[in-house]
Scaffold this active site. Structure first.
Site, mmCIF file in Angstrom:
data_model
loop_
_atom_site.group_PDB
_atom_site.id
_atom_site.type_symbol
_atom_site.label_atom_id
_atom_site.label_comp_id
_atom_site.label_asym_id
_atom_site.label_seq_id
_atom_site.Cartn_x
_atom_site.Cartn_y
_atom_site.Cartn_z
ATOM 1 C CG HIS A 107 -2.969 -1.444 -6.518
ATOM 2 N ND1 HIS A 107 -3.715 -0.462 -5.908
ATOM 3 C CD2 HIS A 107 -3.706 -2.576 -6.488
ATOM 4 C CE1 HIS A 107 -4.863 -0.989 -5.531
ATOM 5 N NE2 HIS A 107 -4.886 -2.277 -5.861
ATOM 6 C CG HIS A 146 -2.034 5.233 -10.342
ATOM 7 N ND1 HIS A 146 -1.590 6.104 -9.383
ATOM 8 C CD2 HIS A 146 -2.646 4.223 -9.677
ATOM 9 C CE1 HIS A 146 -1.904 5.649 -8.187
ATOM 10 N NE2 HIS A 146 -2.562 4.503 -8.344
#
Length: 179
Positions: A107, A146
């Site tokens: 992303h 993440h």
């Protein structure tokens, strides 16, 4: 090896601070919306809108974006499979990621790729584009999928792929313009 251990320790500390407070569920609701803006369809929309609104110049942005993503995606998958870094665990995760590994953040790579394109072709929008890209990276940490270093590697990947794509398409654009 010590530096990698220090990075892991830092990553875990930041993730713990981001995900272990009483506001983390409320924060995750906002982070989910921001993260979703980086899922992909918006990028195609931006490229097509640029082409529609700005003719040949917008088409150049669209083509550069296609080339940049064609470079970025295979590198992203190779890095994911090479690092095989586990996602944050033993902390809340507010979404289910699409794969097992965290390094690099796809992303974030895509968001910084797009922000770099926008800033190159439409400089007045650079600040907004990079703030948005940074928020996408931050949202991935706040959602518990993440680590900070995944975000940094993703951002660098996106920026480098855009620079390479721009070198390729700049030459093609100017060759076509001179004929």
């Amino acid at each position: 090896m010590r530096s990698f251990t220090a990075v892991q320790r830092f990553d875990h500390t930041v993730s713990y601070l981001c995900l272990s407070h009483r506001f983390s569920a409320a924060t995750a609701k906002v982070a989910r919306v921001i993260s979703h803006s980086g899922d992909g369809p918006l990028y195609a929309g931006i490229g097509l809108a640029a082409w529609w609104l700005d003719g040949a110049f917008g088409l150049w942005l669209l083509c550069t974006g296609i080339v940049a993503f064609a470079i970025e995606l295979p590198i992203y998958w190779v890095l994911k499979r090479s690092f095989r870094r586990a996602r944050p665990s033993q902390l809340p995760a507010f979404i289910t990621p699409s794969d097992l590994y965290s390094m690099p953040s796809g992303h974030t790579a895509a968001a910084f790729l797009m922000a770099s394109l926008i800033s190159t072709f439409y400089p007045p929008l650079a600040t907004v584009a990079f703030i948005w890209a940074g928020l996408i990276g931050l949202s991935r940490v706040l959602l518990g999928v993440h680590f900070v270093s995944d975000i940094l590697v993703g951002a660098v990947l996106g920026l480098l792929c855009t620079a390479l794509a721009q070198n390729i398409t700049d030459d093609l654009y100017w060759m076509a313009a001179s004929t």
